[in-house]
Scaffold this motif. Structure first.
Motif, PDB file in Angstrom:
ATOM      1  N   ILE A  96       0.862  -1.191   0.000  1.00  0.00           N
ATOM      2  CA  ILE A  96       0.000   0.000   0.000  1.00  0.00           C
ATOM      3  C   ILE A  96       0.895   1.236   0.000  1.00  0.00           C
ATOM      4  O   ILE A  96       1.851   1.325   0.767  1.00  0.00           O
ATOM      5  N   ALA A  97       0.562   2.219  -0.870  1.00  0.00           N
ATOM      6  CA  ALA A  97       1.314   3.480  -0.902  1.00  0.00           C
ATOM      7  C   ALA A  97       0.395   4.587  -0.408  1.00  0.00           C
ATOM      8  O   ALA A  97      -0.758   4.679  -0.827  1.00  0.00           O
ATOM      9  N   VAL A  98       0.918   5.414   0.494  1.00  0.00           N
ATOM     10  CA  VAL A  98       0.121   6.487   1.081  1.00  0.00           C
ATOM     11  C   VAL A  98       0.827   7.818   0.853  1.00  0.00           C
ATOM     12  O   VAL A  98       1.955   8.012   1.306  1.00  0.00           O
ATOM     13  N   ALA A  99       0.142   8.720   0.139  1.00  0.00           N
ATOM     14  CA  ALA A  99       0.658  10.090   0.023  1.00  0.00           C
ATOM     15  C   ALA A  99      -0.155  10.936   0.990  1.00  0.00           C
ATOM     16  O   ALA A  99      -1.321  11.242   0.728  1.00  0.00           O
ATOM     17  N   GLY A 100       0.445  11.237   2.130  1.00  0.00           N
ATOM     18  CA  GLY A 100      -0.259  12.007   3.160  1.00  0.00           C
ATOM     19  C   GLY A 100       0.027  13.486   3.004  1.00  0.00           C
ATOM     20  O   GLY A 100       0.843  13.884   2.173  1.00  0.00           O
ATOM     21  N   ILE A 101      -0.628  14.282   3.831  1.00  0.00           N
ATOM     22  CA  ILE A 101      -0.474  15.722   3.720  1.00  0.00           C
ATOM     23  C   ILE A 101       0.942  16.148   4.141  1.00  0.00           C
ATOM     24  O   ILE A 101       1.526  17.055   3.568  1.00  0.00           O
ATOM     25  N   ASP A 102       1.526  15.421   5.121  1.00  0.00           N
ATOM     26  CA  ASP A 102       2.861  15.783   5.615  1.00  0.00           C
ATOM     27  C   ASP A 102       3.969  14.884   5.075  1.00  0.00           C
ATOM     28  O   ASP A 102       5.114  15.306   4.968  1.00  0.00           O
ATOM     29  N   ALA A 103       3.636  13.618   4.807  1.00  0.00           N
ATOM     30  CA  ALA A 103       4.687  12.670   4.404  1.00  0.00           C
ATOM     31  C   ALA A 103       4.093  11.570   3.545  1.00  0.00           C
ATOM     32  O   ALA A 103       2.890  11.339   3.575  1.00  0.00           O
ATOM     33  N   SER A 104       4.960  10.917   2.770  1.00  0.00           N
ATOM     34  CA  SER A 104       4.522   9.776   1.956  1.00  0.00           C
ATOM     35  C   SER A 104       5.293   8.545   2.394  1.00  0.00           C
ATOM     36  O   SER A 104       6.457   8.644   2.779  1.00  0.00           O
ATOM     37  N   ALA A 105       4.659   7.385   2.305  1.00  0.00           N
ATOM     38  CA  ALA A 105       5.327   6.139   2.678  1.00  0.00           C
ATOM     39  C   ALA A 105       4.563   4.967   2.086  1.00  0.00           C
ATOM     40  O   ALA A 105       3.400   5.104   1.713  1.00  0.00           O
ATOM     41  N   SER A 106       5.251   3.841   1.998  1.00  0.00           N
ATOM     42  CA  SER A 106       4.537   2.629   1.590  1.00  0.00           C
ATOM     43  C   SER A 106       4.766   1.568   2.654  1.00  0.00           C
ATOM     44  O   SER A 106       5.723   1.653   3.425  1.00  0.00           O
ATOM     45  N   PHE A 107       3.882   0.596   2.699  1.00  0.00           N
ATOM     46  CA  PHE A 107       4.078  -0.507   3.645  1.00  0.00           C
ATOM     47  C   PHE A 107       3.505  -1.792   3.060  1.00  0.00           C
ATOM     48  O   PHE A 107       2.764  -1.756   2.067  1.00  0.00           O
ATOM     49  N   GLU A 108       3.858  -2.899   3.704  1.00  0.00           N
ATOM     50  CA  GLU A 108       3.469  -4.203   3.152  1.00  0.00           C
ATOM     51  C   GLU A 108       2.029  -4.548   3.501  1.00  0.00           C
ATOM     52  O   GLU A 108       1.520  -4.116   4.545  1.00  0.00           O
ATOM     53  N   ALA A 109       1.409  -5.362   2.651  1.00  0.00           N
ATOM     54  CA  ALA A 109       0.082  -5.893   2.982  1.00  0.00           C
ATOM     55  C   ALA A 109       0.238  -6.869   4.147  1.00  0.00           C
ATOM     56  O   ALA A 109       1.336  -7.384   4.402  1.00  0.00           O
ATOM     57  N   VAL A 110      -0.852  -7.114   4.854  1.00  0.00           N
ATOM     58  CA  VAL A 110      -0.819  -8.052   5.985  1.00  0.00           C
ATOM     59  C   VAL A 110      -1.034  -9.455   5.415  1.00  0.00           C
ATOM     60  O   VAL A 110      -1.984  -9.685   4.645  1.00  0.00           O
ATOM     61  N   GLU A 111      -0.147 -10.389   5.783  1.00  0.00           N
ATOM     62  CA  GLU A 111      -0.213 -11.730   5.197  1.00  0.00           C
ATOM     63  C   GLU A 111      -1.600 -12.350   5.366  1.00  0.00           C
ATOM     64  O   GLU A 111      -2.199 -12.240   6.441  1.00  0.00           O
ATOM     65  N   ALA A 112      -2.093 -12.962   4.283  1.00  0.00           N
ATOM     66  CA  ALA A 112      -3.469 -13.477   4.301  1.00  0.00           C
ATOM     67  C   ALA A 112      -3.527 -14.933   3.892  1.00  0.00           C
ATOM     68  O   ALA A 112      -2.754 -15.375   3.041  1.00  0.00           O
ATOM     69  N   LYS A 113      -4.468 -15.666   4.515  1.00  0.00           N
ATOM     70  CA  LYS A 113      -4.831 -16.997   3.987  1.00  0.00           C
ATOM     71  C   LYS A 113      -6.075 -16.751   3.140  1.00  0.00           C
ATOM     72  O   LYS A 113      -7.204 -17.057   3.525  1.00  0.00           O
ATOM     73  N   ALA A 114      -5.832 -16.143   1.956  1.00  0.00           N
ATOM     74  CA  ALA A 114      -6.931 -15.587   1.177  1.00  0.00           C
ATOM     75  C   ALA A 114      -7.720 -16.663   0.430  1.00  0.00           C
ATOM     76  O   ALA A 114      -7.136 -17.599  -0.111  1.00  0.00           O
ATOM     77  N   ILE A 115      -9.055 -16.501   0.417  1.00  0.00           N
ATOM     78  CA  ILE A 115      -9.880 -17.401  -0.403  1.00  0.00           C
ATOM     79  C   ILE A 115     -10.713 -16.627  -1.436  1.00  0.00           C
ATOM     80  O   ILE A 115     -11.131 -17.174  -2.442  1.00  0.00           O
ATOM     81  N   ASP A 116     -11.000 -15.345  -1.171  1.00  0.00           N
ATOM     82  CA  ASP A 116     -11.824 -14.548  -2.100  1.00  0.00           C
ATOM     83  C   ASP A 116     -11.472 -13.073  -1.906  1.00  0.00           C
ATOM     84  O   ASP A 116     -11.684 -12.521  -0.832  1.00  0.00           O
ATOM     85  N   MET A 117     -10.903 -12.461  -2.950  1.00  0.00           N
ATOM     86  CA  MET A 117     -10.417 -11.074  -2.830  1.00  0.00           C
ATOM     87  C   MET A 117     -11.542 -10.042  -2.910  1.00  0.00           C
ATOM     88  O   MET A 117     -11.307  -8.869  -2.665  1.00  0.00           O
ATOM     89  N   THR A 118     -12.749 -10.464  -3.315  1.00  0.00           N
ATOM     90  CA  THR A 118     -13.832  -9.482  -3.506  1.00  0.00           C
ATOM     91  C   THR A 118     -14.085  -8.699  -2.207  1.00  0.00           C
ATOM     92  O   THR A 118     -14.272  -9.292  -1.154  1.00  0.00           O
ATOM     93  N   GLY A 119     -14.084  -7.379  -2.323  1.00  0.00           N
ATOM     94  CA  GLY A 119     -14.388  -6.547  -1.161  1.00  0.00           C
ATOM     95  C   GLY A 119     -13.166  -6.151  -0.352  1.00  0.00           C
ATOM     96  O   GLY A 119     -13.286  -5.362   0.601  1.00  0.00           O
ATOM     97  N   ALA A 120     -11.971  -6.674  -0.726  1.00  0.00           N
ATOM     98  CA  ALA A 120     -10.760  -6.345   0.047  1.00  0.00           C
ATOM     99  C   ALA A 120     -10.500  -4.835   0.013  1.00  0.00           C
ATOM    100  O   ALA A 120     -10.231  -4.207   1.048  1.00  0.00           O
ATOM    101  N   GLY A 121     -10.613  -4.244  -1.175  1.00  0.00           N
ATOM    102  CA  GLY A 121     -10.368  -2.807  -1.311  1.00  0.00           C
ATOM    103  C   GLY A 121     -11.378  -1.996  -0.503  1.00  0.00           C
ATOM    104  O   GLY A 121     -11.034  -0.991   0.126  1.00  0.00           O
ATOM    105  N   ASP A 122     -12.625  -2.448  -0.489  1.00  0.00           N
ATOM    106  CA  ASP A 122     -13.683  -1.742   0.243  1.00  0.00           C
ATOM    107  C   ASP A 122     -13.414  -1.818   1.747  1.00  0.00           C
ATOM    108  O   ASP A 122     -13.633  -0.847   2.488  1.00  0.00           O
TER     109      ASP A 122
END
Ligand SMILES: Nc1ncnc2c1ncn2[C@@H]1O[C@H](COP(=O)(O)OP(=O)(O)OP(=O)(O)O)[C@@H](O)[C@H]1O
Ligand SMILES: O=c1[nH]cc([C@@H]2O[C@H](CO)[C@@H](O)[C@H]2O)c(=O)[nH]1
Length: 368
Positions: A288-314
């Motif tokens: 995930i990349a975040v451009a904030g008002i004061d600073a920008s940074a990126s960080f890793e996704a949280v490890e998942a035992k994923a079965i269905d990605m639908t709705g992850a962004g929401d």
């Protein structure tokens, strides 16, 4: 309250002490004409301090989600998909729609939430309204259309749960016209955050963004898809927080790089340059990349035992907004968003059916 004139503030003070005070009574107390008090009350509604007749006062922190209310069907392929022929699947149904998913996630996490959308005068629409009402979400400003059926979305997922093809029948959202914003304005104006997806038409989004410039609420927007991202105006000024995945951000910026998380960071900066105050650009499992008002940074996704990605962004949006509304900065909030997103990928529904503040707390250790 510094958006109020002294007379408006005086009227508000009386209403707060006595929500049943009549206009004549208020006029006499303040030595004003009744018509002047009526005009002040209209202004108090426009500015979001009064919600409607009976002078019901808004809660101090409240989110309104505007956009898609959809019935989702998921077809989960049992083996690699072969185009042009019949593929065996497991199928499930759930409630969907980006704005609806965000609203449900927010309410489950404990944020007071209203939902504004349009459904058909059909069984699906009624089930959806009841479902939201039962979760404590204010659906009083929903439209029920006799012209079009409730929107439907079919997701064909590969054996790993990734979207192979999405099919969206969303014609009903063309009826979410800018005039509806006028009708529901006191509800929007009194919210601390308004979130809209890009399911409404471009004119409605443009009207919302323009009117936000004179309003007290903060505005968050999600693109929904690369096609719908194009509905946003070129000038993104007025959007406080913009959420996109890398493909959506690249599409509106005319970029194409999507190799590393630095490409997402560049896209987030591009969205800021186009006028958004802050931007979050996601790249699935890559971070995930975040451009904030004061600073920008990126960080890793949280490890998942994923079965269905639908709705992850929401879910990422809802987790982030929930914490921003509570006072966190965007960088801290987006990490919670990433955790809510991961939890959602681990369920077959578009919103995790067990999500609550307690459920989230029980998984906080996964944010190492
Ligand atoms: N495989 C994964 N592992 C861990 N986290 C994931 C994974 N896929 C998605 N996520 C989480 O979900 C967030 C949103 O995912 P993505 O970047 O795919 O957005 P999106 O395309 O808007 O999502 P969707 O349309 O599926 O709701 C990511 O930022 C990440 O936190
Ligand atoms: O055009 C659209 N396609 C898909 C969705 C929704 O996205 C959700 C997943 O992020 C899913 O629930 C679907 O209904 C939408 O609201 N508009």
């Amino acid at each position: 309250m510094d958006d109020l004139t002294s007379q408006e503030a005086a009227v508000l003070g009386i209403i707060r002490d006595n929500p049943f005070a009549g206009q004549q009574e208020i006029a006499e107390m303040l030595g004003l004409a009744r018509s002047t008090v009526a005009a002040h009350i209209v202004q108090l509604m426009q500015k979001g301090h009064v919600l409607g007749r009976g002078y019901v006062m808004p809660q101090p922190s409240r989110a309104i989600c505007l956009g898609g209310a959809v019935l989702d069907r998921k077809y989960h392929a049992k083996q690699e998909i072969v185009p042009g022929t019949s593929n065996p699947v497991d199928s499930t149904r759930s409630m969907g729609g980006v704005a609806r998913n965000v609203a449900e996630n927010l309410a489950r996490l404990g944020t007071q939430t209203g939902f504004i959308s349009i459904v058909g005068d059909d069984e699906g629409g009624r089930t959806l309204m009841t479902y939201m009402r039962e979760r404590g979400i204010d659906v009083s400003q929903m439209i029920i259309s006799t012209e079009r059926p409730t929107a439907e979305y079919a997701a064909i997922l590969d054996p790993h749960g990734d979207l192979s093809l999405g099919i969206a029948d969303m014609g009903i959202f063309d009826l979410l016209r800018p005039e509806h914003l006028d009708r529901v304005w006191p509800h929007l104006a009194s919210a601390s955050f308004v979130f809209s997806d890009c399911n409404p038409p471009a004119e409605t989004l443009a009207a919302l963004i323009t009117r936000r410039r004179d309003a007290r609420f903060r505005l968050a927007i999600d693109a929904v898809s690369t096609v719908k991202a194009m509905r946003l105006p070129k000038d993104l000024t007025g959007i406080d927080l913009l959420f996109m995945n890398i493909d959506e951000a690249n599409a509106i910026l005319g970029l194409s790089a999507r190799e590393t998380i630095n490409d997402a960071l560049k896209a987030a900066h591009g969205l800021q340059k186009a006028g958004a105050r802050e931007a979050v650009v996601t790249m699935g499992a890559a971070g995930i990349a975040v451009a904030g008002i004061d600073a920008s940074a990126s960080f890793e996704a949280v490890e998942a035992k994923a079965i269905d990605m639908t709705g992850a962004g929401d879910a990422m949006i809802a987790g982030t907004l929930h914490r921003v509304i509570a006072g966190d900065d965007i960088h801290t909030a987006a990490r919670i968003g990433a955790l809510v997103a991961t939890l959602t990928t681990e369920s077959a529904a578009s919103v995790h059916p067990e999500l609550s503040e307690a459920f989230l707390q029980a998984h906080m250790h996964r944010l190492s």
